[in-house]
Design a protein around this motif. Structure first.
Motif, mmCIF file in Angstrom:
data_model
loop_
_atom_site.group_PDB
_atom_site.id
_atom_site.type_symbol
_atom_site.label_atom_id
_atom_site.label_comp_id
_atom_site.label_asym_id
_atom_site.label_seq_id
_atom_site.Cartn_x
_atom_site.Cartn_y
_atom_site.Cartn_z
ATOM 1 N N CYS A 1 0.812 -1.222 0.000
ATOM 2 C CA CYS A 1 0.000 0.000 0.000
ATOM 3 C C CYS A 1 0.841 1.266 0.000
ATOM 4 C CB CYS A 1 -0.969 0.011 1.173
ATOM 5 S SG CYS A 1 -0.202 -0.186 2.788
ATOM 6 N N VAL A 2 2.001 1.255 0.674
ATOM 7 C CA VAL A 2 2.819 2.462 0.728
ATOM 8 C C VAL A 2 3.461 2.771 -0.616
ATOM 9 C CG1 VAL A 2 3.306 2.313 3.188
ATOM 10 C CG2 VAL A 2 4.842 1.196 1.574
ATOM 11 N N THR B 1 -6.297 3.920 9.760
ATOM 12 C CA THR B 1 -6.574 3.294 8.465
ATOM 13 C C THR B 1 -7.793 3.916 7.805
ATOM 14 O OG1 THR B 1 -5.615 1.199 9.223
ATOM 15 C CG2 THR B 1 -7.077 1.102 7.311
ATOM 16 N N LEU C 1 -3.814 3.444 5.227
ATOM 17 C CA LEU C 1 -2.612 2.666 5.528
ATOM 18 C C LEU C 1 -2.758 2.076 6.918
ATOM 19 C CD1 LEU C 1 0.083 5.291 4.418
ATOM 20 C CD2 LEU C 1 -0.775 3.385 3.058
ATOM 21 N N TYR D 1 2.442 -0.976 7.557
ATOM 22 C CA TYR D 1 2.835 0.403 7.878
ATOM 23 C C TYR D 1 2.792 0.667 9.386
ATOM 24 C CZ TYR D 1 1.926 5.363 8.737
ATOM 25 O OH TYR D 1 1.931 6.621 9.256
#
Length: 259
Positions: free
Chosen positions: A26-27, A153, A158, A162
Motif C-alpha cells: 500500500c505504501v 486506516t 494505511l 505500515y
C-alpha cells in the motif's frame, strides 16, 4: 483495458517491493496512483485500502498455514480495529472533498514511513529470538493498538505493514515473523470493513482496486522470495530516502508547491 493491465503491473511491482521491505504494497501503490495516475486524493486513499484487502487476505492465508499467526492477538486487534476503521471512515467523510488536507495528512504519515525505513536501515540490528506462538502484552494494550490503527486506516488507508507490524514489535516485543503474520490476519478484516465503507462513500475506483490488489498479492510472493538476495538495510535506506521525497511531495502540495 490497457489501463487495468497497467494497474495490475503497478500492483505487481508494489507487491514485490512491499514483500522485500515487509511494509505491504500500500505504501507504494498510494503515491503511484495519486501522482502517477493523477487520482483524486480521496479516491487514491479509498482505492488503495480496497486493493489491500486482496494482499492482506492472501497473506493471512499463507501465514496461517505457516503458523506465523497469534490468533488471540489477531482477534483482539482485528475486532477493535473494525470499530476504529468505522470511526476513521466517518472522520474521512468530513474531509473527503478537501483534497489538499488529505494530501497533508498522508504526507505526514509518510514521514513516519521514511523515518522508520532510515532508522532500520542505518541502526536497527536483527536479533535472534526464540520461536514463540504468542505475542506478549495484555488484551487491553492489543485492543488499544487495534483501535488506534483502525482509526488511522479509516483516515489515510494505511495500516497493516505500515503501522501494525512496528506496533507489535516495538510496543509488544513480538518476533518479526509472528508480527507480520498476525498483522495480516488482523488487518484483513479492518481493510475489508474500511473498503466497504469507502465504497459507500463513493471514493473507490473498484476495477482499478481489483487489478492493483491481485497484482500486489502475486508480487508479494516474489518479493518475499527475493529478500535473501538483497541487503535489507541498503534497501531500507534507499526507500527511506524515496519515502522522504514522497512525504515532501504530499506536504508541499498543500502549500501549492509542486516538486
Amino acid at each position: 483495458m490497457i489501463y487495468y493491465i497497467i494497474y495490475f503491473i503497478t500492483g505487481l511491482l508494489a507487491g514485490v517491493v512491499g514483500g522485500l521491505l515487509g511494509t505491504g504494497g500500500c505504501v507504494i501503490m498510494m503515491p503511484v496512483i495519486r501522482f502517477g495516475f493523477h487520482f483524486d486524493p480521496a479516491i487514491a486513499v479509498g482505492t488503495t485500502l480496497t486493493a489491500v484487502v486482496f494482499t492482506a487476505g492472501f497473506g493471512a492465508f499463507q501465514h496461517i498455514k505457516m503458523k506465523n499467526v497469534d490468533k488471540e492477538t489477531a482477534l483482539l486487534t482485528g475486532y477493535s480495529g473494525i470499530l476504529g476503521v468505522i470511526i476513521g471512515s466517518i472522520i474521512f467523510g468530513y474531509i473527503k472533498n478537501h483534497g489538499n488536507l488529505i494530501d497533508l495528512i498522508v504526507g505526514i504519515a509518510f514521514i513516519v514511513v521514511s523515518l522508520r525505513m532510515l532508522y532500520e536501515g542505518l541502526f536497527a540490528k536483527i536479533k535472534q529470538v526464540e520461536q514463540v506462538q504468542k505475542i506478549p502484552g495484555t488484551p487491553l494494550s492489543k485492543t488499544i493498538i487495534g483501535s488506534v490503527i483502525g482509526t488511522l486506516t479509516g483516515i489515510i488507508g494505511l495500516g497493516g505493514g505500515y503501522a501494525l507490524v512496528p506496533s507489535y514489535t516495538l510496543f509488544l516485543r513480538s518476533p518479526i515473523k509472528l508480527a507480520i503474520g498476525t498483522s495480516m490476519a488482523a488487518f484483513v478484516w479492518i481493510a475489508l470493513v474500511g473498503a466497504i465503507y469507502k465504497i459507500f462513500q463513493g471514493v473507490v475506483n473498484i476495477p482499478a482496486a481489483i487489478a492493483l490488489g491481485i497484482g500486489a498479492a502475486i508480487g508479494a510472493i516474489y518479493g518475499a522470495k527475493l529478500v535473501a538476495k538483497f541487503k535489507s538495510n541498503v534497501l531500507k535506506i534507499l526507500f527511506g530516502l524515496l519515502f522522504t521525497y514522497v512525504s515532501l511531495k504530499y506536504i508541499l502540495i498543500y502549500f501549492g508547491i509542486v516538486i
